[in-house]
Motif scaffolding. Structure first.
Motif, PDB file in Angstrom:
ATOM      1  N   ILE A 123      12.100  -1.905  -1.014  1.00  0.00           N
ATOM      2  CA  ILE A 123      11.586  -0.796  -0.217  1.00  0.00           C
ATOM      3  C   ILE A 123      12.124   0.526  -0.759  1.00  0.00           C
ATOM      4  CG2 ILE A 123      11.343  -2.210   1.856  1.00  0.00           C
ATOM      5  CD1 ILE A 123      13.944  -0.956   2.882  1.00  0.00           C
ATOM      6  N   PRO A 124      11.379   1.612  -0.606  1.00  0.00           N
ATOM      7  CA  PRO A 124      11.822   2.899  -1.152  1.00  0.00           C
ATOM      8  C   PRO A 124      13.153   3.351  -0.544  1.00  0.00           C
ATOM      9  CG  PRO A 124       9.522   2.994  -0.515  1.00  0.00           C
ATOM     10  CD  PRO A 124      10.052   1.708   0.027  1.00  0.00           C
ATOM     11  N   SER A 181       4.751   1.831  -0.077  1.00  0.00           N
ATOM     12  CA  SER A 181       5.268   1.853  -1.462  1.00  0.00           C
ATOM     13  C   SER A 181       6.360   0.815  -1.701  1.00  0.00           C
ATOM     14  CB  SER A 181       5.787   3.255  -1.804  1.00  0.00           C
ATOM     15  OG  SER A 181       4.781   4.226  -1.636  1.00  0.00           O
ATOM     16  N   SER A 182       6.218  -0.344  -1.080  1.00  0.00           N
ATOM     17  CA  SER A 182       7.182  -1.428  -1.271  1.00  0.00           C
ATOM     18  C   SER A 182       6.640  -2.441  -2.275  1.00  0.00           C
ATOM     19  CB  SER A 182       7.482  -2.127   0.058  1.00  0.00           C
ATOM     20  OG  SER A 182       8.046  -1.233   0.988  1.00  0.00           O
ATOM     21  N   TYR A 183       7.525  -3.329  -2.739  1.00  0.00           N
ATOM     22  CA  TYR A 183       7.144  -4.407  -3.649  1.00  0.00           C
ATOM     23  C   TYR A 183       7.709  -5.723  -3.128  1.00  0.00           C
ATOM     24  CZ  TYR A 183       5.583  -1.080  -7.215  1.00  0.00           C
ATOM     25  OH  TYR A 183       4.914  -0.097  -7.897  1.00  0.00           O
ATOM     26  N   LEU A 184       7.049  -6.809  -3.535  1.00  0.00           N
ATOM     27  CA  LEU A 184       7.465  -8.141  -3.112  1.00  0.00           C
ATOM     28  C   LEU A 184       7.480  -9.055  -4.329  1.00  0.00           C
ATOM     29  CD1 LEU A 184       8.148  -9.648  -0.430  1.00  0.00           C
ATOM     30  CD2 LEU A 184       5.767 -10.400  -0.377  1.00  0.00           C
ATOM     31  N   LEU A 185       8.603  -9.735  -4.544  1.00  0.00           N
ATOM     32  CA  LEU A 185       8.771 -10.650  -5.672  1.00  0.00           C
ATOM     33  C   LEU A 185       9.129 -12.020  -5.127  1.00  0.00           C
ATOM     34  CD1 LEU A 185       8.970 -10.951  -8.817  1.00  0.00           C
ATOM     35  CD2 LEU A 185      11.418 -10.410  -8.578  1.00  0.00           C
ATOM     36  N   ALA A 195       0.836  -1.204   0.000  1.00  0.00           N
ATOM     37  CA  ALA A 195       0.000   0.000   0.000  1.00  0.00           C
ATOM     38  C   ALA A 195       0.873   1.258   0.000  1.00  0.00           C
ATOM     39  CB  ALA A 195      -0.913   0.004   1.220  1.00  0.00           C
ATOM     40  N   GLU A 196       0.316   2.336  -0.496  1.00  0.00           N
ATOM     41  CA  GLU A 196       0.982   3.628  -0.473  1.00  0.00           C
ATOM     42  C   GLU A 196       0.353   4.512   0.601  1.00  0.00           C
ATOM     43  OE1 GLU A 196       0.742   5.307  -4.357  1.00  0.00           O
ATOM     44  OE2 GLU A 196       2.064   3.800  -5.268  1.00  0.00           O
ATOM     45  N   GLN A 216      -0.696  -1.255   6.071  1.00  0.00           N
ATOM     46  CA  GLN A 216      -0.228  -2.102   4.978  1.00  0.00           C
ATOM     47  C   GLN A 216      -1.345  -2.997   4.442  1.00  0.00           C
ATOM     48  OE1 GLN A 216       1.498  -2.508   2.316  1.00  0.00           O
ATOM     49  NE2 GLN A 216       3.475  -2.523   3.402  1.00  0.00           N
ATOM     50  N   GLU A 217      -1.310  -3.242   3.138  1.00  0.00           N
ATOM     51  CA  GLU A 217      -2.256  -4.175   2.513  1.00  0.00           C
ATOM     52  C   GLU A 217      -2.050  -5.562   3.116  1.00  0.00           C
ATOM     53  OE1 GLU A 217      -4.103  -6.991   0.109  1.00  0.00           O
ATOM     54  OE2 GLU A 217      -1.918  -6.809  -0.047  1.00  0.00           O
TER      55      GLU A 217
END
Length: 456
Positions: free
Chosen positions: A88-89, A65-69, A35-36, A51-52
């Motif tokens: 993470i930013p 504003s993070s991503y997970l792969l 989530a942002e 957070q989502e």
């Protein structure tokens, strides 16, 4: 294996079960956006960030504003130790004066124990590397709707250009199935959220009780020369009860409420999701729209609150895991229920007790719902609200099972008796609102209502 990896393993196993057999041994890659930080419309004023839930479940990360792969494949080392990369930013100097900086990469690596931590600028290359390492992999994302954070097309472009199958058909269902049953750490978080929330309910009850007994003592100049201090407050309004509840949770370290608190006095207590919390307690005769109060309780004791109930449906979060507690307490009448209110309260308590005694793994959820309705019908017959076959001008059509079959009890008890509980208060919608109402499984977190809406 970290908790995030354990959740990733569980989720991928559920995902593979959903795939056609021919695709179950292929590499599975998943990309999620966190989530942002939200902002008030057309301004630069931040709103509360949370957070989502799916992102938190697989990462434990609360950085906006993070991503997970993630990557997984049956029959390889990734089956027992999937790749979990967190992006993470990067802290920008211009932002440091205005907001809290995200953790450094080294700090995040210690906090989250994932395979790799980097900045989003490295995400595109990381996706390319996985696609090269696992040709024929299936690329999973959450549905592209307003319900979930948006993934920029620059990150999915490589998969699309490489003729990789990008699908949103499986990941959300797999996450719902994985999240439905809770592990030891999740159960501990839910218990802590409930313990904090229980104490907050007790705080409100005790402050109400002190007001009824006249035990609140105000120091010199209170409310005239200086503001009232918390120990000098009386609860005369729904908003005041809500403020005390939330403050008690925050004092114990709970950042968020799991949902908007419902604090409803008098006739408003029969509104299921009453979130206004903006009325004063009722004085004088209570009719459908009577909510008279001129703060007399705080200035003199000549007027007495009309006997009524105060319903509080509220629970906090602990590490993003929710509590959900509803309690109904007497207001006015010397702090005691009226005989009629006590009779309904004790009937609801009986419904809860019988439900808790009946609950066990493998039991169909509808059996608990039916048990509550049957208990309500028999209780109403004892109280004279419903007739019995022995009532004047009555007959077999007023037997408890006949009344139950008619469905009339749903007018007094129109909602479900409980729901799944976890990272969301109505956890995993496919469980809380299922197309197929399955039996209750071991490890499923449930919220059982103590205060049931009965409109009489």
């Amino acid at each position: 294996v970290s908790i995030a990896q354990q959740h990733a393993i569980k989720t991928f196993h559920k995902l593979v079960e959903l795939l056609p057999p021919a695709e179950q041994n292929k590499a599975q890659i998943a990309l999620l956006a966190g989530a942002e930080t939200p902002f008030r419309n057309d301004t630069d004023r931040e709103m509360s960030f949370r957070q989502e839930s799916n992102f938190y479940y697989l990462s434990g990360c609360t950085v906006p504003s993070s991503y997970l792969l993630l990557a997984f494949q049956n029959g390889t080392s990734l089956e027992s130790s999937p790749s979990v990369q967190l992006f993470i930013p990067q802290a920008e100097l211009a932002d440091l004066m205005w907001s809290v900086a995200p953790p450094s990469l080294d700090e995040a690596a210690v906090l989250h124990q994932v395979t790799r931590v980097d900045h989003p600028s490295a995400l595109s290359d990381a996706i390319q590397e996985l696609l090269k390492a696992f040709p024929g992999a299936i690329f999973h994302v959450l549905p592209n709707t307003k319900l979930f954070p948006t993934i920029s097309s620059q990150y999915t472009a490589a998969a699309v250009a490489g003729n990789v199958r990008v699908t949103e058909d499986y990941l959300l269902s797999a996450l719902h199935r994985a999240r439905l049953t809770k592990d030891v750490a999740e159960i501990a978080a839910i218990r802590e959220a409930n313990a904090i929330s229980s104490r907050a309910h007790e705080v409100v009850m005790r402050v109400l009780g002190q007001g009824v007994r006249g035990a609140i003592v105000r120091g010199k100049g209170a409310g005239v020369e200086r503001p009232l201090l918390p120990g000098e407050w009386l609860i005369e309004k729904e908003a005041e009860a809500e403020a005390l509840f939330v403050a008690s949770c925050r004092r114990e370290g709970a950042v968020h409420q799991a949902y908007l608190p419902i604090v409803a006095a008098s006739t408003r207590a029969s509104t299921l999701h009453y979130c206004c919390n903006d009325r004063e307690f009722a004085w004088g005769p209570v009719k459908a729209h009577d909510h008279h109060n001129s703060s007399h309780l705080s200035h003199d004791h000549e007027k007495v609150l009309n006997p009524q109930v105060l319903l509080i449906d509220a629970g906090c979060e602990w590490n993003c895991y929710a509590a959900d507690i509803t309690r109904t307490m007497p207001v006015g009448n010397g702090g005691k229920f009226t005989p009629e209110a006590r009779a309904i309260y004790e009937l609801v308590l009986e419904m809860q007790r019988l439900s808790m005694e009946a609950l066990k793994p493998g039991l169909h959820w509808d059996a608990i719902q039916l048990l509550c309705h049957r208990t309500l019908v028999r209780g109403f017959q004892r109280l004279g609200i419903f007739k019995t076959p022995a009532s004047p001008n009555s007959g077999s059509w007023n037997a408890d099972e006949a009344i139950l079959a008619s469905g009339v009890s749903t007018a007094f008890f129109p909602h479900g008796v409980g729901h799944s509980l976890g990272l969301d208060v109505h956890d995993v919608p496919s469980a809380s609102k299922p197309e197929v109402n399955d039996s209750i499984g071991r490890g499923v977190g449930l919220a059982m209502r103590r205060s049931t809406l009965i409109c009489v």
